[in-house]
Enzyme design. Structure first.
Site, PDB file in Angstrom:
ATOM      1  N   LEU A  37      33.805 132.387 -23.747  1.00  0.00           N
ATOM      2  CA  LEU A  37      34.887 133.294 -24.065  1.00  0.00           C
ATOM      3  C   LEU A  37      36.038 133.038 -23.102  1.00  0.00           C
ATOM      4  CD1 LEU A  37      32.780 136.479 -24.718  1.00  0.00           C
ATOM      5  CD2 LEU A  37      33.642 134.843 -26.360  1.00  0.00           C
ATOM      6  N   SER A  54      38.470 135.080 -21.867  1.00  0.00           N
ATOM      7  CA  SER A  54      38.844 136.047 -20.841  1.00  0.00           C
ATOM      8  C   SER A  54      37.815 137.173 -20.827  1.00  0.00           C
ATOM      9  CB  SER A  54      40.238 136.608 -21.113  1.00  0.00           C
ATOM     10  OG  SER A  54      40.180 137.565 -22.146  1.00  0.00           O
ATOM     11  N   GLU A  83      38.264 140.234 -21.121  1.00  0.00           N
ATOM     12  CA  GLU A  83      38.604 141.271 -22.089  1.00  0.00           C
ATOM     13  C   GLU A  83      38.217 140.899 -23.519  1.00  0.00           C
ATOM     14  OE1 GLU A  83      41.146 139.957 -20.002  1.00  0.00           O
ATOM     15  OE2 GLU A  83      40.570 141.422 -18.496  1.00  0.00           O
ATOM     16  N   TYR A  84      38.046 139.613 -23.773  1.00  0.00           N
ATOM     17  CA  TYR A  84      37.713 139.156 -25.117  1.00  0.00           C
ATOM     18  C   TYR A  84      36.314 139.632 -25.474  1.00  0.00           C
ATOM     19  CZ  TYR A  84      36.624 136.137 -29.029  1.00  0.00           C
ATOM     20  OH  TYR A  84      36.249 135.677 -30.256  1.00  0.00           O
ATOM     21  N   ARG A  85      36.159 140.106 -26.681  1.00  0.00           N
ATOM     22  CA  ARG A  85      34.856 140.556 -27.162  1.00  0.00           C
ATOM     23  C   ARG A  85      34.531 139.816 -28.440  1.00  0.00           C
ATOM     24  NH1 ARG A  85      33.422 144.261 -30.562  1.00  0.00           N
ATOM     25  NH2 ARG A  85      35.473 145.222 -30.655  1.00  0.00           N
TER      26      ARG A  85
END
Length: 133
Positions: free
Chosen positions: A2, A4, A6-8
């Site tokens: 991923l 970052s 914050e990425y989900r």
């Protein structure tokens, strides 16, 4: 991997799924494409497939074996709020490939993974099985 913290994984599919849920008629007018990724150790993407609301540690490896393909397709269908996907892409294979800041092929890493690779035939067969369901 991923990009970052914050990425989900699956968030974009969920956004599209909420849109589809509001107007079921529009689904027929859409061409939906999504993807599955190949080998990635300790992957939050793989964890989101099987454990969408439960953080697990360590996360499982992303793979393209039959079971992982089925889990990934089912998770995508659930998040997209639909019963079919028009185009399902393999983001990268389940074998060693240089990626993410690597500029050269590392032969030792390739040899270490060689016995553990998932064949493209197994992946393709799993995708066909999902189409046939």
């Amino acid at each position: 991997p991923l990009t970052s913290p914050e990425y989900r994984a699956g968030a974009t599919e969920e956004i599209l799924g909420r849109y589809i849920a509001k107007d079921r008629v529009c689904r027929e007018d859409l061409v939906i494409a999504t993807k599955i990724c190949g080998y990635s150790p300790n992957s939050r993407v793989a964890a989101a497939r099987s454990y969408p609301n439960e953080p697990i540690s360590p996360p499982p490896d992303c793979r393209l074996d039959s079971s992982s393909v089925k889990n990934a397709v089912d998770a995508s269908l659930r998040r997209l709020n639909t019963d079919y996907i028009d185009l399902y892409q393999i983001h990268w294979p389940d074998r060693y490939v240089p990626s993410f800041d690597m500029t050269t092929f590392q032969h030792t890493q390739a040899q270490q993974r060689e016995d553990d690779e998932i064949s493209i035939l197994e992946t393709a067969s799993a995708l066909k099985d999902m189409i046939d369901e």
